[in-house]
Write an enzyme that holds these catalytic residues in place. Structure first.
Site, PDB file in Angstrom:
ATOM      1  N   GLY A 281      27.034  31.424  39.447  1.00 22.78           N
ATOM      2  CA  GLY A 281      27.346  30.185  39.866  1.00 22.78           C
ATOM      3  C   GLY A 281      26.806  30.275  41.486  1.00 22.78           C
ATOM      4  O   GLY A 281      26.080  31.156  41.856  1.00 22.78           O
TER       5      GLY A 281
ATOM      6  N   LYS B  77      17.052  29.181  38.052  1.00 22.79           N
ATOM      7  CA  LYS B  77      17.220  28.377  39.391  1.00 22.79           C
ATOM      8  C   LYS B  77      16.366  29.409  40.143  1.00 22.79           C
ATOM      9  O   LYS B  77      16.109  28.999  41.284  1.00 22.79           O
ATOM     10  CB  LYS B  77      18.716  28.214  39.659  1.00 22.79           C
ATOM     11  CG  LYS B  77      19.460  29.426  39.743  1.00 22.79           C
ATOM     12  CD  LYS B  77      19.507  29.863  41.369  1.00 22.79           C
ATOM     13  CE  LYS B  77      20.259  31.453  41.285  1.00 22.79           C
ATOM     14  NZ  LYS B  77      20.159  32.279  42.456  1.00 22.79           N
TER      15      LYS B  77
ATOM     16  N   ASP C  33      24.489  25.805  41.217  1.00 25.63           N
ATOM     17  CA  ASP C  33      23.516  27.132  41.730  1.00 25.63           C
ATOM     18  C   ASP C  33      22.038  26.782  42.167  1.00 25.63           C
ATOM     19  O   ASP C  33      21.754  27.406  43.230  1.00 25.63           O
ATOM     20  CB  ASP C  33      23.541  28.180  40.654  1.00 25.63           C
ATOM     21  CG  ASP C  33      23.414  29.683  41.359  1.00 25.63           C
ATOM     22  OD1 ASP C  33      23.218  29.760  42.616  1.00 25.63           O
ATOM     23  OD2 ASP C  33      23.363  30.599  40.605  1.00 25.63           O
TER      24      ASP C  33
ATOM     25  N   THR D 110      20.937  27.606  46.084  1.00 26.08           N
ATOM     26  CA  THR D 110      19.813  28.455  45.985  1.00 26.08           C
ATOM     27  C   THR D 110      18.504  27.800  46.698  1.00 26.08           C
ATOM     28  O   THR D 110      17.869  28.183  47.433  1.00 26.08           O
ATOM     29  CB  THR D 110      19.419  29.127  44.782  1.00 26.08           C
ATOM     30  OG1 THR D 110      20.760  29.683  44.318  1.00 26.08           O
ATOM     31  CG2 THR D 110      18.468  30.244  44.984  1.00 26.08           C
TER      32      THR D 110
ATOM     33  N   ASN E 244      15.406  34.264  46.943  1.00 27.87           N
ATOM     34  CA  ASN E 244      14.276  33.642  46.315  1.00 27.87           C
ATOM     35  C   ASN E 244      13.413  32.719  47.069  1.00 27.87           C
ATOM     36  O   ASN E 244      12.275  32.483  47.114  1.00 27.87           O
ATOM     37  CB  ASN E 244      14.618  33.066  45.073  1.00 27.87           C
ATOM     38  CG  ASN E 244      15.076  34.201  43.977  1.00 27.87           C
ATOM     39  OD1 ASN E 244      14.298  34.932  43.345  1.00 27.87           O
ATOM     40  ND2 ASN E 244      16.321  34.817  43.881  1.00 27.87           N
TER      41      ASN E 244
HETATM   42  O1  LIG Z   1      19.501  35.109  47.245  1.00 27.68           O
HETATM   43  P1  LIG Z   1      19.021  34.707  45.928  1.00 27.68           P
HETATM   44  O2  LIG Z   1      18.207  33.700  45.930  1.00 27.68           O
HETATM   45  O3  LIG Z   1      19.349  35.764  45.051  1.00 27.68           O
HETATM   46  O4  LIG Z   1      20.507  33.804  45.255  1.00 27.68           O
HETATM   47  C1  LIG Z   1      21.721  34.421  45.516  1.00 27.68           C
HETATM   48  C2  LIG Z   1      22.579  33.751  44.531  1.00 27.68           C
HETATM   49  O5  LIG Z   1      22.151  33.729  43.120  1.00 27.68           O
HETATM   50  C3  LIG Z   1      23.008  32.301  44.842  1.00 27.68           C
HETATM   51  O6  LIG Z   1      24.064  32.006  44.057  1.00 27.68           O
END
Ligand SMILES: O=P(O)(O)OC[C@H](O)CO
Ligand SMILES: NC(=O)c1ccc[n+]([C@@H]2O[C@H](COP(=O)([O-])OP(=O)(O)OC[C@H]3O[C@@H](n4cnc5c(N)ncnc54)[C@H](O)[C@@H]3O)[C@@H](O)[C@H]2O)c1
Length: 335
Positions: free
Chosen positions: A136, A191, A244, A248, A256
């Protein structure tokens, strides 16, 4: 009393251990590095990943996987997705026979194109009913400040999901249950790929129209892949899907998105990797997501150009041109 072990003392593993402990579930963290484990155990702090965050007294830490798993009801896995198979093969002989295995990971395995829950069932030799997934909009940088957030706890067995929900639900952290494991896992993994694309666009100096276009058409890609794999379409309108994706793709805290932004600004891949200290799952999973899509004959143009930019030397401008010059079609084409 319910007990948990979390494998992985990175940012999400440590934060989820904190959440479990605060929710009344004593939790042991397993880590590879003795200095990190010692700091968590003695000073209640993980200075490398969560400096300044005081962990509850009911979070312990060890480098010994066998000791870590003693009496555990939930075995929570929070290592980088591509390392799961090798690690779990070593840990699985010691997993208590009643324990539920929980994936916090948002990736798809390279070469096999398997989701993390599939890797868990295969390597640990457990049925799907003994596996759960947590996914999430859960940016660690906000959770450590106890800012309100929600997540999805998914298992094909709704009683298992309900037990895990109880083990991690807090006044500031709402856990919702779901039985659509496929949809919840796909939402989390894909995502990250779309966030790379959004980051590249932001790094190129492009604005909110482009961001909205990539997020919306990205959600169409996630939904198409989900439909081909038997996911419930409603999942993608929920926290593990759109929720999410929004967090993100819009947050500077996302690894990411930041990775993509650095590429969009003109940094080379080597410079971007050197600037990234933590796991940006989409960098590897974009290839396995594309493989999965091709196996199921699903069109994922944004994912294709992300693979092009991240792995095949395509420039951000070439990627933008490719996406914008596609054949005009109805919005619901292929969905
Ligand atoms: O920092 P990220 O791009 O790995 O995103 C973190 C989490 O998946 C957000 O829900
Ligand atoms: N950080 C977040 O905000 C967040 C939120 C939700 C989900 N996730 C997901 O959780 C998973 C873990 O991410 P993270 O943020 O904790 O990553 P991280 O980079 O902060 O930590 C990864 C941890 O795994 C360890 N590790 C690295 N290689 C390993 C190996 N070969 N064997 C064993 N351990 C190894 C590292 O030492 C570190 O402790 C990812 O799939 C990520 O997408 C992260």
């Amino acid at each position: 009393m319910t007990k948990a072990v979390v494998f992985g003392t990175g940012s999400w593993g440590t934060t989820f251990a904190m959440i479990l402990a605060e929710a009344g579930t004593p939790t042991t963290l397993w880590g590879r590095r003795a200095e990190v484990v010692e700091s968590i155990d003695r000073r209640r702090e993980n200075p490398e990943y969560l400096p300044g965050v005081r962990l509850p007294a009911t979070v312990r830490a060890t480098t010994d996987p066998v000791e870590a798993m003693e009496g555990a009801d939930f075995v929570v896995l929070a290592v980088p997705s591509q390392t799961l198979r090798g690690n779990l093969a070593q840990w699985s002989p010691h997993i208590p026979s009643h324990a539920v295995l929980v994936s916090l990971m948002k990736g798809i395995e390279l070469r096999t194109s398997r989701r993390m829950s599939e890797v868990i069932c295969e390597v640990a030799g457990v049925p799907a009913e003994r596996v759960a997934v947590v996914s999430g909009p859960n940016l660690v940088g906000e959770l450590i400040r106890h800012e309100p957030a929600a997540t999805v706890v998914a298992s094909v067995d709704d009683e298992v999901a309900a037990r895990l929900q109880e083990a991690c639900h807090l006044p500031w952290f709402r856990a919702y249950t779901n039985t659509d494991v496929v949809g919840v896992e796909l939402g989390g993994a894909v995502k990250n790929v779309i966030a790379l694309a959004v980051g590249v666009a932001a790094g190129m100096g492009l604005g909110d129209n482009v961001r909205a276009m990539l997020m919306t058409r990205g959600l169409a890609e996630i939904s198409r892949l989900g439909a081909a794999l038997g996911a419930d379409p409603h999942t993608f309108a929920g926290l593990a899907g759109m929720g999410d994706l929004v967090a993100t793709c819009t947050s500077p805290l996302s690894r990411n998105r930041t990775f993509g932004e650095n590429l969009g600004r003109g940094m080379t891949m080597a410079e971007t990797i050197a600037a990234t200290r933590q796991t940006a799952e989409g960098v590897k999973s974009c290839e396995s997501v594309l493989d999965l899509a091709r196996k199921h004959d699903v069109e994922m143009p944004i994912t294709e150009v992300v693979v092009g930019v991240v792995h095949d030397g395509m420039t951000p401008s070439e990627a933008a041109m490719l996406l914008m010059s596609r054949t005009p079609k109805p919005e619901r084409y292929g969905v």
